[in-house]
Design a protein around this motif. Structure first.
Motif, mmCIF file in Angstrom:
data_model
loop_
_atom_site.group_PDB
_atom_site.id
_atom_site.type_symbol
_atom_site.label_atom_id
_atom_site.label_comp_id
_atom_site.label_asym_id
_atom_site.label_seq_id
_atom_site.Cartn_x
_atom_site.Cartn_y
_atom_site.Cartn_z
ATOM 1 N N THR A 104 11.466 -4.253 -5.839
ATOM 2 C CA THR A 104 11.549 -5.452 -4.995
ATOM 3 C C THR A 104 10.192 -5.706 -4.353
ATOM 4 O O THR A 104 9.312 -4.827 -4.342
ATOM 5 N N ARG A 105 10.043 -6.887 -3.768
ATOM 6 C CA ARG A 105 8.765 -7.252 -3.155
ATOM 7 C C ARG A 105 8.415 -6.337 -1.980
ATOM 8 O O ARG A 105 7.254 -6.124 -1.667
ATOM 9 N N GLU A 106 9.451 -5.773 -1.328
ATOM 10 C CA GLU A 106 9.205 -4.885 -0.203
ATOM 11 C C GLU A 106 8.547 -3.573 -0.635
ATOM 12 O O GLU A 106 8.016 -2.829 0.185
ATOM 13 N N GLN A 107 8.600 -3.276 -1.918
ATOM 14 C CA GLN A 107 8.013 -2.032 -2.416
ATOM 15 C C GLN A 107 6.564 -2.210 -2.866
ATOM 16 O O GLN A 107 5.964 -1.283 -3.406
ATOM 17 N N SER A 108 5.994 -3.388 -2.623
ATOM 18 C CA SER A 108 4.566 -3.591 -2.869
ATOM 19 C C SER A 108 3.766 -2.720 -1.905
ATOM 20 O O SER A 108 4.212 -2.408 -0.807
ATOM 21 N N GLY A 109 2.569 -2.352 -2.327
ATOM 22 C CA GLY A 109 1.711 -1.591 -1.430
ATOM 23 C C GLY A 109 0.966 -0.490 -2.148
ATOM 24 O O GLY A 109 0.929 -0.427 -3.371
ATOM 25 N N LYS A 110 0.364 0.425 -1.372
ATOM 26 C CA LYS A 110 -0.414 1.522 -1.928
ATOM 27 C C LYS A 110 0.480 2.736 -2.187
ATOM 28 O O LYS A 110 1.283 3.106 -1.339
ATOM 29 N N TYR A 111 0.301 3.340 -3.355
ATOM 30 C CA TYR A 111 0.977 4.583 -3.696
ATOM 31 C C TYR A 111 -0.091 5.643 -3.940
ATOM 32 O O TYR A 111 -1.174 5.340 -4.440
ATOM 33 N N GLU A 112 0.236 6.858 -3.584
ATOM 34 C CA GLU A 112 -0.722 7.946 -3.677
ATOM 35 C C GLU A 112 -0.193 9.062 -4.568
ATOM 36 O O GLU A 112 0.970 9.459 -4.449
ATOM 37 N N CYS A 113 -1.047 9.532 -5.448
ATOM 38 C CA CYS A 113 -0.702 10.658 -6.307
ATOM 39 C C CYS A 113 -1.586 11.838 -5.902
ATOM 40 O O CYS A 113 -2.818 11.700 -5.848
ATOM 41 N N LYS A 114 -0.956 12.947 -5.632
ATOM 42 C CA LYS A 114 -1.690 14.117 -5.169
ATOM 43 C C LYS A 114 -1.400 15.289 -6.098
ATOM 44 O O LYS A 114 -0.248 15.644 -6.338
ATOM 45 N N ALA A 115 -2.443 15.881 -6.639
ATOM 46 C CA ALA A 115 -2.310 17.041 -7.514
ATOM 47 C C ALA A 115 -2.984 18.238 -6.853
ATOM 48 O O ALA A 115 -4.130 18.137 -6.402
ATOM 49 N N ALA A 116 -2.266 19.365 -6.776
ATOM 50 C CA ALA A 116 -2.826 20.531 -6.094
ATOM 51 C C ALA A 116 -2.351 21.816 -6.767
ATOM 52 O O ALA A 116 -1.267 21.864 -7.353
#
Length: 195
Positions: free
Chosen positions: A26-38
């Motif tokens: 949905t439009r509310e899920q627009s935005g920045k997503y972060e992927c973190k590998a450790a």
């Protein structure tokens, strides 16, 4: 459904992948997503991705207005959409252009129709249309007449005098008078017509 991939890049893990799958986005899920590998060997590696959800326009505000003749006035229309919508204005079924004292100014998600010098011909219904590649929507806005106190009194006296003359004249001729309503904002006056 869209699948977003975040790769875990490293000597030992090269070729392994992690997926973030968003179902029914949905439009509310627009935005920045972060992927973190450790892991235990080194510090975490972080990458960001911006997710943009495209959607058809929806009208978020449509502002009618009122004005006396001889004044400048604007009608305002706003829409939410990605990509940003294009706006058009119509009067009845005719597309309005920047001519004859009318100016359309659209910036981002809103549009203004400005009448530089209001006349009686400008009063009435206008339609704002917002369009992008995914669809379109529209809203009706009204430009109402706004009378000053002297102007209103003059209009009432002229119309009441005409109405009285018309009723008397028709009664002398033996015509049947039937009642109907005559509207002129912001005033509501009962008048009569001859049948």
């Amino acid at each position: 459904n869209r699948i977003f991939v975040c790769l875990l890049i490293g000597r030992e893990f090269e070729g392994e992948e992690e997926f973030l799958e968003i179902l029914g986005i949905t439009r509310e899920q627009s935005g920045k997503y972060e992927c973190k590998a450790a892991n235990e060997v080194s510090t975490a590696d972080v990458k960001q991705v911006r997710v943009t959800v495209n959607y058809a326009p929806t009208i978020t505000e449509s502002k009618s207005n009122e004005s006396a003749t001889g004044r400048q006035v604007s009608l305002r229309c706003a829409a939410s959409a990605v990509p940003t919508p294009d706006f058009e204005w119509f009067r009845d079924d005719t597309r309005i252009t920047n001519t004859n004292g009318l100016e359309i100014r659209s910036t981002g998600s809103q549009s203004f129709l400005t009448v530089a010098n209001v006349t009686d011909d400008h009063y009435g219904n206008y339609t704002c249309v917002a369009t992008n590649t995914l669809g379109m929507t529209n809203a009706s806005l009204f430009l109402f007449s706004k009378y000053g106190s002297g102007e209103k009194s003059k209009w009432i006296s002229q119309n009441v005098a005409y109405l009285q003359w018309h009723i008397i004249h028709s009664a002398i001729q033996g015509s049947v008078i039937t009642r109907h309503n005559y509207y002129r904002r912001p005033l509501h006056v009962n008048t009569y017509k001859q049948t």
